[in-house]
Scaffold this motif. Sequence first.
Motif, PDB file in Angstrom:
ATOM      1  N   TYR A 128       0.814  -1.209   0.000  1.00 40.71           N
ATOM      2  CA  TYR A 128       0.000   0.000   0.000  1.00 40.71           C
ATOM      3  C   TYR A 128       0.853   1.267   0.000  1.00 40.71           C
ATOM      4  O   TYR A 128       1.911   1.325   0.645  1.00 40.71           O
ATOM      5  CB  TYR A 128      -0.937  -0.005   1.208  1.00 40.71           C
ATOM      6  CG  TYR A 128      -1.810  -1.237   1.244  1.00 40.71           C
ATOM      7  CD1 TYR A 128      -2.901  -1.358   0.389  1.00 40.71           C
ATOM      8  CD2 TYR A 128      -1.517  -2.296   2.099  1.00 40.71           C
ATOM      9  CE1 TYR A 128      -3.694  -2.493   0.394  1.00 40.71           C
ATOM     10  CE2 TYR A 128      -2.308  -3.440   2.115  1.00 40.71           C
ATOM     11  CZ  TYR A 128      -3.392  -3.524   1.253  1.00 40.71           C
ATOM     12  OH  TYR A 128      -4.160  -4.658   1.263  1.00 40.71           O
ATOM     13  N   ASP A 141      -3.464   0.428  -3.757  1.00 42.37           N
ATOM     14  CA  ASP A 141      -3.045  -0.934  -3.468  1.00 42.37           C
ATOM     15  C   ASP A 141      -1.842  -1.307  -4.337  1.00 42.37           C
ATOM     16  O   ASP A 141      -1.270  -0.462  -5.027  1.00 42.37           O
ATOM     17  CB  ASP A 141      -4.202  -1.921  -3.643  1.00 42.37           C
ATOM     18  CG  ASP A 141      -4.698  -2.019  -5.088  1.00 42.37           C
ATOM     19  OD1 ASP A 141      -4.011  -1.517  -6.006  1.00 42.37           O
ATOM     20  OD2 ASP A 141      -5.772  -2.600  -5.307  1.00 42.37           O
ATOM     21  N   GLY A 174      -3.040  -0.920   4.721  1.00 42.69           N
ATOM     22  CA  GLY A 174      -3.401   0.208   3.867  1.00 42.69           C
ATOM     23  C   GLY A 174      -4.247   1.252   4.559  1.00 42.69           C
ATOM     24  O   GLY A 174      -4.907   2.052   3.898  1.00 42.69           O
TER      25      GLY A 174
END
Length: 339
Positions: A128, A141, A174
């Motif tokens: 991330y 991502d 993330g």
Amino acid sequence: MGLFRSPTRFPEKYRWYLGIWYKKFPSKAVWVANRDHPLSSPTGILNISNSNVDLLDGNVVLWRKNLINRDSSVVAELLDNGNFVVKDPTGVLWQSFDSPTDTLLPGMILNANLISWASSEDPSSGAYTYEIIGQQGFIHDAHQVPMTRIFPNKILPSTTKKTFSTMLRIDEYGVLQLLVWRDKWHIDWISHVDECDEYYTCGLNMFCDMNLSPICNCIKGFEPSDKPYRGCERKKTQVSCVEKEFWRMTNMKLPNFGQQIDTKMGVEDCKERCLKDCNCLAFANMDSQNGGSGCMVWLHELHDIRSYKTKGFDFYIKLPVAADLGLLFLPLFLLQITL
């Protein structure tokens, strides 16, 4: 600042890294030099010359930063703010603040992306990335697909020795977190709380509200499109140059792709600017003194909008005249045709 180790899949072998960490938080490094090229043992050599900063594993250079070649003496220093600097009498030649890993510290300007750790114990580059583009931040991502858009981008509050330590970190999942030290680390803000925080949860010209069912609904003046993937669109008419009214939405996360017009323009002047522009669909006025960008307008379809309970901005949608008056004049028009 020093070496720390991270276990691999094989318990009998460790990987070693050169890092910086808070004394209050020694279990997690805030900066790592050789995150993708670990040392095989705790006997690495940090060599600083007039031309390079090198981390060596034996005779192998694992990490290098080039310096401007100078004849004067070069020194290295770890500052109280966590910045590792290499300098000569003329100034700083290189500093760790210019090469962040997963953490933003007070005083650091984010001119490079934050990249998560691969796991809670593995500091190598993870999946991330947090990137700032203009006034907003994006979490991507591993495939560079946006997961979350943060508007405006999150910044660290200024700190002094009398205030609390803070840091902005993207974790291995993330999620971006603002951490503040008050006897222990507290999460003061987090980037992902609910479904509306996910990027593009709703379609074009829709807004997300967790208090409604369904959570995605058309903005006033728009209706569901015949093509579901399109979200919503204007059915009656498009905006033109004769509109006078706006629909105000409060406590909103503003849409993507807004254009900054003037950092000092007030709300009424911003409104007039949008009225005079035939292509202007909406506008917002942000407090430029508190990190906002003044007058912003939107000339294209609106997406990635959500409502909040207590925070956010006022967002003004231009209402087409025909959409409000068309139903009033339609019966009279039909009567004239009949006669």
